[in-house]
Design a protein around this motif. Sequence first.
Motif, PDB file in Angstrom:
ATOM      1  N   GLN A  60       1.949 -12.947 -14.001  1.00  0.00           N
ATOM      2  CA  GLN A  60       1.573 -13.999 -13.054  1.00  0.00           C
ATOM      3  C   GLN A  60       2.186 -15.348 -13.423  1.00  0.00           C
ATOM      4  O   GLN A  60       2.625 -16.097 -12.539  1.00  0.00           O
ATOM      5  CB  GLN A  60       0.045 -14.113 -12.955  1.00  0.00           C
ATOM      6  CG  GLN A  60      -0.408 -14.951 -11.760  1.00  0.00           C
ATOM      7  CD  GLN A  60       0.082 -14.382 -10.419  1.00  0.00           C
ATOM      8  OE1 GLN A  60      -0.099 -13.205 -10.143  1.00  0.00           O
ATOM      9  NE2 GLN A  60       0.742 -15.203  -9.599  1.00  0.00           N
ATOM     10  N   ASP A  64       4.607 -17.403 -10.632  1.00  0.00           N
ATOM     11  CA  ASP A  64       4.358 -18.757 -10.129  1.00  0.00           C
ATOM     12  C   ASP A  64       5.653 -19.580 -10.123  1.00  0.00           C
ATOM     13  O   ASP A  64       5.943 -20.297  -9.163  1.00  0.00           O
ATOM     14  CB  ASP A  64       3.285 -19.457 -10.979  1.00  0.00           C
ATOM     15  CG  ASP A  64       1.915 -18.786 -10.839  1.00  0.00           C
ATOM     16  OD1 ASP A  64       1.718 -18.031  -9.860  1.00  0.00           O
ATOM     17  OD2 ASP A  64       1.056 -19.006 -11.718  1.00  0.00           O
ATOM     18  N   HIS A 141       0.293  -8.745  -3.496  1.00  0.00           N
ATOM     19  CA  HIS A 141      -0.884  -9.620  -3.545  1.00  0.00           C
ATOM     20  C   HIS A 141      -1.317 -10.029  -2.129  1.00  0.00           C
ATOM     21  O   HIS A 141      -2.402 -10.577  -1.956  1.00  0.00           O
ATOM     22  CB  HIS A 141      -0.636 -10.863  -4.418  1.00  0.00           C
ATOM     23  CG  HIS A 141       0.378 -11.818  -3.873  1.00  0.00           C
ATOM     24  ND1 HIS A 141       1.743 -11.668  -4.077  1.00  0.00           N
ATOM     25  CD2 HIS A 141       0.239 -12.940  -3.126  1.00  0.00           C
ATOM     26  CE1 HIS A 141       2.383 -12.656  -3.476  1.00  0.00           C
ATOM     27  NE2 HIS A 141       1.505 -13.446  -2.891  1.00  0.00           N
ATOM     28  N   SER A 169       2.192  -9.354  -8.037  1.00  0.00           N
ATOM     29  CA  SER A 169       1.083  -9.169  -8.997  1.00  0.00           C
ATOM     30  C   SER A 169       0.518  -7.746  -8.936  1.00  0.00           C
ATOM     31  O   SER A 169      -0.042  -7.344  -7.912  1.00  0.00           O
ATOM     32  CB  SER A 169      -0.037 -10.151  -8.673  1.00  0.00           C
ATOM     33  OG  SER A 169       0.490 -11.368  -8.208  1.00  0.00           O
TER      34      SER A 169
END
Length: 340
Positions: A60, A64, A141, A169
Amino acid sequence: MLTEQMRNILQQMPKAELHIHIEGSLEPELIFALAQRNGVSLAYASVDELRKAYDFTDLQSFLDIYYAGASVLLKEQDFYDMTAAYLARAQADNVRHAEIFFDPQTHTARGVPFETVINGIWRACQDSPVSATLIMCFLRHLPEDEALATLDEALPFRDKFIGVGLDSSERGHPPEKFCRVFERCRQLGLHLVAHAGEEGPPAYIETALDLLNVERIDHGVRCLEDADLTARLAREQVALTVCPLSNIKLRVFDKMDDHNLMRLLDAGLVVTINSDDPAYFGGYINENFFSTFDSLPLGVEHARTLARNSFSAAFLEGEAKRGYLNEVDRFFQQATATKD
Ligand code: HPA
Ligand code: ZN
């Protein structure tokens, strides 16, 4: 230890790359150039500052930054330039064939039309001497309905991609969340792959195979936690697209000496080596080969197996596949003959 001779073999051997996210090939220099060209402001003052942020703790924390980097891509030419830069690097690494992932939802969510994304990437593939095909990935996700809507948007461009995948994810987003969209894709004759067993449990590998009917598993390194699953993957010769530098950067393994690639090979699995997101993880495909061969007790026979596996596992038709496999065999005949 990686000898000079082994390094040359790994550099020069013909290979296919089967696990590369094109947005993950966006180098910091190109991110800044495109930001300037498009008037996009970035949260980082310089290329160096951006590079310093590439200190990930898990999947994760990488995603990002990866999605932030992709925000500079607006025009068809941006997607072209990114893809052309990757293919030039791949060619330098003697990649003959690449099956390239792209994440349309990362762009359509920002208002970039689907056709802008696929046309730019596809045109760069056409212009490259490297054989290149596209695999459209759904972001796991997000809800399955959004994946279904993305498939609808993609259908007018059906001739420009050969398959679909599942990325982003992993934990908490099991393959079975995407049963309906994968079934539709199967009926459309698309090839099917999914990320599974990178951070997620071995059970995700099983459901990707049984409920999504995927033909290859992306990553899959956690399969060794389940002996029955490992035996099945070996028996059914399901290819794993392993990405060693990615696994170290995202802390799937602490260091390359701990990577299970050698154990995967010893278990009889169809292992391939790939770069995943080379601009973020410290190297393109050959750096992945150099690093694993430097840390693990791998030799020329493993190199031959890995090169052959990359073409065996590729979504290539009979003639083309045989041609590449013959090229690998000729290369290793020569490489091992001149050695003695
Ligand atoms: N895993 C999941 N999603 C991704 C990755 C990855 O390694 N790279 C880009 N999207
Ligand atoms: Zn990946």
